[in-house]
Structures are given as C-alpha cells and as structure tokens.
Write a protein that holds these residues in place. Sequence first.
Motif, PDB file in Angstrom:
ATOM      1  N   LEU A   1      -2.828  15.851  -9.677  1.00 16.52           N
ATOM      2  CA  LEU A   1      -3.386  15.531  -8.365  1.00 16.52           C
ATOM      3  C   LEU A   1      -3.674  14.034  -8.236  1.00 16.52           C
ATOM      4  CD1 LEU A   1      -5.808  18.552  -7.926  1.00 16.52           C
ATOM      5  CD2 LEU A   1      -3.722  18.115  -6.628  1.00 16.52           C
ATOM      6  N   ASN A   2      -4.165  13.414  -9.307  1.00 14.65           N
ATOM      7  CA  ASN A   2      -4.370  11.961  -9.279  1.00 14.65           C
ATOM      8  C   ASN A   2      -3.064  11.230  -9.027  1.00 14.65           C
ATOM      9  OD1 ASN A   2      -7.133  10.915 -11.464  1.00 14.65           O
ATOM     10  ND2 ASN A   2      -7.061  12.502  -9.900  1.00 14.65           N
ATOM     11  N   VAL A   3      -2.026  11.664  -9.703  1.00 10.01           N
ATOM     12  CA  VAL A   3      -0.715  11.032  -9.534  1.00 10.01           C
ATOM     13  C   VAL A   3      -0.215  11.221  -8.105  1.00 10.01           C
ATOM     14  CG1 VAL A   3       1.694  11.099 -10.252  1.00 10.01           C
ATOM     15  CG2 VAL A   3      -0.118  11.225 -11.972  1.00 10.01           C
ATOM     16  N   ARG A   4      -0.347  12.421  -7.599  1.00  8.99           N
ATOM     17  CA  ARG A   4       0.112  12.691  -6.234  1.00  8.99           C
ATOM     18  C   ARG A   4      -0.693  11.868  -5.216  1.00  8.99           C
ATOM     19  NH1 ARG A   4       3.530  16.884  -5.360  1.00  8.99           N
ATOM     20  NH2 ARG A   4       3.976  18.276  -7.124  1.00  8.99           N
ATOM     21  N   GLY A   5      -1.995  11.812  -5.419  1.00  9.99           N
ATOM     22  CA  GLY A   5      -2.816  11.047  -4.498  1.00  9.99           C
ATOM     23  C   GLY A   5      -2.454   9.575  -4.502  1.00  9.99           C
ATOM     24  N   MET A   6      -2.234   9.016  -5.693  1.00 12.76           N
ATOM     25  CA  MET A   6      -1.867   7.609  -5.767  1.00 12.76           C
ATOM     26  C   MET A   6      -0.485   7.370  -5.151  1.00 12.76           C
ATOM     27  SD  MET A   6      -2.941   4.635  -6.577  1.00 12.76           S
ATOM     28  CE  MET A   6      -4.309   4.824  -7.720  1.00 12.76           C
ATOM     29  N   HIS A   7       0.417   8.323  -5.341  1.00 12.30           N
ATOM     30  CA  HIS A   7       1.754   8.205  -4.727  1.00 12.30           C
ATOM     31  C   HIS A   7       1.622   8.135  -3.206  1.00 12.30           C
ATOM     32  CE1 HIS A   7       5.809   9.308  -3.379  1.00 12.30           C
ATOM     33  NE2 HIS A   7       6.250   8.991  -4.595  1.00 12.30           N
TER      34      HIS A   7
ATOM     35  N   VAL B   1       2.489   4.774 -11.230  1.00 10.76           N
ATOM     36  CA  VAL B   1       2.945   5.396  -9.983  1.00 10.76           C
ATOM     37  C   VAL B   1       3.679   4.383  -9.119  1.00 10.76           C
ATOM     38  CG1 VAL B   1       2.200   6.558  -7.870  1.00 10.76           C
ATOM     39  CG2 VAL B   1       1.113   7.115 -10.050  1.00 10.76           C
ATOM     40  N   ARG B   2       3.227   3.132  -9.124  1.00  7.51           N
ATOM     41  CA  ARG B   2       3.903   2.088  -8.364  1.00  7.51           C
ATOM     42  C   ARG B   2       5.351   1.926  -8.849  1.00  7.51           C
ATOM     43  NH1 ARG B   2       1.785  -2.153  -5.318  1.00  7.51           N
ATOM     44  NH2 ARG B   2      -0.294  -1.437  -5.939  1.00  7.51           N
ATOM     45  N   ASP B   3       5.532   1.937 -10.167  1.00  6.91           N
ATOM     46  CA  ASP B   3       6.894   1.842 -10.709  1.00  6.91           C
ATOM     47  C   ASP B   3       7.754   3.001 -10.210  1.00  6.91           C
ATOM     48  OD1 ASP B   3       6.232  -0.451 -12.072  1.00  6.91           O
ATOM     49  OD2 ASP B   3       5.993   0.529 -14.024  1.00  6.91           O
TER      50      ASP B   3
ATOM     51  N   ALA C   1      -9.395   0.490 -16.614  1.00  3.52           N
ATOM     52  CA  ALA C   1      -8.061   0.496 -17.224  1.00  3.52           C
ATOM     53  C   ALA C   1      -7.269   1.713 -16.788  1.00  3.52           C
ATOM     54  CB  ALA C   1      -8.190   0.451 -18.744  1.00  3.52           C
ATOM     55  N   TYR C   2      -7.944   2.862 -16.691  1.00  5.29           N
ATOM     56  CA  TYR C   2      -7.232   4.071 -16.271  1.00  5.29           C
ATOM     57  C   TYR C   2      -6.648   3.898 -14.874  1.00  5.29           C
ATOM     58  CZ  TYR C   2      -6.353   8.516 -14.092  1.00  5.29           C
ATOM     59  OH  TYR C   2      -5.749   9.517 -13.375  1.00  5.29           O
ATOM     60  N   TYR C   3      -7.474   3.461 -13.929  1.00 12.51           N
ATOM     61  CA  TYR C   3      -6.980   3.332 -12.556  1.00 12.51           C
ATOM     62  C   TYR C   3      -5.889   2.267 -12.451  1.00 12.51           C
ATOM     63  CZ  TYR C   3     -10.474   6.507 -10.663  1.00 12.51           C
ATOM     64  OH  TYR C   3     -11.212   7.626 -10.366  1.00 12.51           O
ATOM     65  N   ARG C   4      -6.019   1.204 -13.225  1.00 10.91           N
ATOM     66  CA  ARG C   4      -4.954   0.196 -13.224  1.00 10.91           C
ATOM     67  C   ARG C   4      -3.662   0.770 -13.789  1.00 10.91           C
ATOM     68  NH1 ARG C   4      -8.549  -4.948 -15.388  1.00 10.91           N
ATOM     69  NH2 ARG C   4      -9.124  -5.792 -13.333  1.00 10.91           N
TER      70      ARG C   4
ATOM     71  N   SER D   1       2.637   4.886  -1.056  1.00  8.19           N
ATOM     72  CA  SER D   1       3.701   5.085  -0.065  1.00  8.19           C
ATOM     73  C   SER D   1       3.201   4.719   1.323  1.00  8.19           C
ATOM     74  CB  SER D   1       4.180   6.541  -0.086  1.00  8.19           C
ATOM     75  OG  SER D   1       4.759   6.864  -1.335  1.00  8.19           O
ATOM     76  N   ALA D   2       1.973   5.138   1.648  1.00  2.68           N
ATOM     77  CA  ALA D   2       1.396   4.809   2.947  1.00  2.68           C
ATOM     78  C   ALA D   2       1.186   3.309   3.097  1.00  2.68           C
ATOM     79  CB  ALA D   2       0.075   5.546   3.135  1.00  2.68           C
ATOM     80  N   ALA D   3       0.987   2.615   1.968  1.00  4.95           N
ATOM     81  CA  ALA D   3       0.781   1.168   1.991  1.00  4.95           C
ATOM     82  C   ALA D   3       2.088   0.405   2.076  1.00  4.95           C
ATOM     83  CB  ALA D   3       0.014   0.734   0.741  1.00  4.95           C
ATOM     84  N   GLY D   4       3.214   1.110   2.031  1.00  9.16           N
ATOM     85  CA  GLY D   4       4.505   0.451   2.152  1.00  9.16           C
ATOM     86  C   GLY D   4       5.116   0.013   0.847  1.00  9.16           C
ATOM     87  N   VAL D   5       4.545   0.427  -0.280  1.00  2.28           N
ATOM     88  CA  VAL D   5       5.130   0.093  -1.572  1.00  2.28           C
ATOM     89  C   VAL D   5       6.515   0.756  -1.650  1.00  2.28           C
ATOM     90  CG1 VAL D   5       4.929   0.377  -4.072  1.00  2.28           C
ATOM     91  CG2 VAL D   5       2.915  -0.163  -2.701  1.00  2.28           C
ATOM     92  N   GLY D   6       7.471  -0.002  -2.142  1.00  4.13           N
ATOM     93  CA  GLY D   6       8.839   0.506  -2.166  1.00  4.13           C
ATOM     94  C   GLY D   6       9.611   0.104  -0.930  1.00  4.13           C
TER      95      GLY D   6
END
Length: 437
Positions: free
Chosen positions: A286-292, A252-254, A243-246, A296-301
């Motif tokens: 750091l978790n937030v930054r890493g997920m961002h 972060v996706r939002d 649940a945390y990772y989701r 971003s590298a995956a093309g989200v946005g």
Amino acid sequence: MARKRSSGSTATLLVAGALWVGCGGGEPPSDESAGTDAPPQFETTEVAEGVYQFRWIGHNTLFAVTSEGVIAFDPISVEAAAVYADEIRRVAPDAELAAIVYSHRDADHATGAEVLREAFGTDTPIFAHENADGPLREAGDPDLPPPTSTFAETMTLAGGEIELHYLGRSHSDDMAVAFLPAHDLAFAVDFVSRDRFGYMDLASFHFPDMFGAIEGLLEIPFEQIVFGHGPSGDRATIERQLAYYRNLDSAVRDAVEAGLSEDETAESVLMEDYSHWDRYDDWRELNVRGMHRKLSAAGVGEGDEEGEHDEGREGRGEHDGNGGEHEGEGGHDEGGEGEESGEYVGRSETWDATRRGARLILALDSGRDAFAGTVENTTSETLCAVRVEVHLSTGTELGPTARTDVVPGATTAVELPAGGEVFESWTAHPEVSSCPS
C-alpha cells in the motif's frame, strides 16, 4: 526504569482498573476476564521526571507536571479522557489542569477536551496550530471544541518548559510537535513512529513536504521521543524514518520513470531492507501504491518532478484530518469519531453496538476469513463518510473500510479481511464524519 500503571482490557476491568494504583500498592483486579489475551486497556508510564505517557488501547498521549500546573496533550476520545483525567489526578493530586494541547485536529487524538475540562472544573485553555481552528469551528463537534489560542510557527508554555513547533505539512497541515527542553524529550504524532510503515496508502501524507517536516524535527535537540502510536524512540529512530521515506520515494520514482504501472511497481518495489519493520506484510504494498499515485499525479515520468499529490485522492488514511488519512494510525475527518470503545469481545462473538447513530453489527466469518456485517443509520439525517475499523487483541488493526454515506434508515454491508490473524478477542467501531456544508 519508567514507572507504569495498567488496567484490564474489558469494560468491566476499566472501572476496576481506574481504582487500582499499580506500583503503588494493592492488587490488580481479580475479575475473571483478567486472563484474556487482550492488551491492557490503558497504561500510564513516567518517561521523564514529571512527564507521563498515557496509552489508551493503540493511542498514546503525553502530560507534564509543570510549574504552572499540568499541561495535557491529546485527550484521544471521550472514553479515554475520563480515565486520562483520573490518571492525571492520581499522579498529580494537587495540580491544576493548566492547558490542553492538540497535536492536530484529527478526532482520534483531539476528541474529549470537554471531558478533561469538566473533570477539573475549569475552563482550561486549549492550544493548537492555527490551521486547526477554522475546520474545528466549522465542524461544531461539542466533543472536539476548537482551540482558544493558536500559534503559527512556535509557542512556549509554562515559561518555556514546553515548546510547540510547527514544522510544515506532514501527516496534516496543522501538526504541532512538542519539545520539553529540560528533559530532551519530544512528542510527535502520526507523521513519524518507530520502525513502522506509513499508514496504508499514505493518502493524507503531504509529500514532498514530509521530508522537510522530518528534517525539521531532527533540528530539535531531543534525545527521546514519544509517538502517538507505538513504542517511543530516539534520534536514530527519526533518522531511520526519514531514510525509509527517501528510499521509498527513490525506488518508486525509478519505477514510474521507467514506465511501470502501479501494479507492476507494487510487485517489484519490495523494500526488503525494511522487512523487519512493523506492518511490512500489511502496508508495504500500500505504501508503494500510494507513493506511485503521488508521483504520477505530480507528473513524474512526464518531465515534471516537482509537483505534489492531490491530497483529496482516494480519501483514505490512518488519521484523516484533511478529508483524507490516522488517518491516516487512519482516517478521521474533522468532527469524525475516530475512537475505539475499548470493549473487546471473543473471537466467535458478534459485535452489536450503536455510536453516533451508526449501528454496527459485525462477526468473524471463519470460512471467508473476514469480518462481515452491516452498518445501519438509526438517525433521521444522513451519516456521512462512514467507515469501520477492527482492532484485534494482538494489536493488529484491520481497515478502515472505504467511506460511504448512509441515508436515514438505510443499511450498508461491511467486510474486512482478517488476513489469517490468530487472536482471542477484538473490538470494532464505525467512524462518522461531518457532512459537507
């Protein structure tokens, strides 16, 4: 109640502690350092009948007394493996060492198999996932030998008393999860833990594969689970981890889709529902930054939400078996050292020790609230991807520092912020990884 045996935390107590049979009679060592605030050096706990968790400083492993002998997981390090062997003999004095199993190839978990083999005087087989084999053979580290047998998806040992499962990429691409059906017990390392944030910026974590790996873990019918770091848990623990990772991914996706920068996202995604979790203050941002970075590298946005993060980015992590994290609980590449010495020094003392040719001199600069010092290459060859970690007596881990190559005879500066931590003693070590061929 689980039965435990602990030792002192200093090098002196390590020798005495190895001779003390806790809960079985006798008195603990009476060395003057027994009053230190540092945690016990090691501890052996029976978590199910004939199944034992062995903790070495901040790392956990597992061994089981089966019908075919003792099956021992991760040796952890050269130093740990020597004590690990003593503990196995103490618990099961007449049993053979039937097998060694690597949870994955990271040096801070898998190092020390030869020490176990020599201690039992046998050429014990080593089992691991097939993805661990090639990198370990290429690394050629005698302290971390390659497996003698591998599996792709599942494997059973001791006539089915232990099952090994590969759930896909998670913290690494070679993670083996163990399940002991008779005890409803699982053993999983690094990609899950109990109510603790992912290590630093999640550099070596493979998203979105991580979701599938954790979901796969929940398909195994365990009731109790032992982790590579921290206290054990249950099924609800893993459900909370998933649940945390989701929730992190969603929040972060939002932010990414709204056009927020990494800095803006780090300031706005606070994950306050998890503020009571371990390392919230240290690793939430750091978790937030890493997920961002991953999204971003995956093309989200940008209209593409299905890609993956380039796992080579930043090269950081708690257990880095893939050129990245404890990587990730840190960063330990194949052939890297990834282990603590276990010896603690006082808060105001200077650390001066050489490991694998890297001489680390470090001390706490109270004025700057940081550990500062140097790493010197004392060898005639370049030391590759050197970095430093500090472990406080409170259990807090500082670092690691950024990786850097150090040429022969050269010295590089080291600094690790102490973060205002209150502690009495600490230990440190440099990690040295294999150089690219």
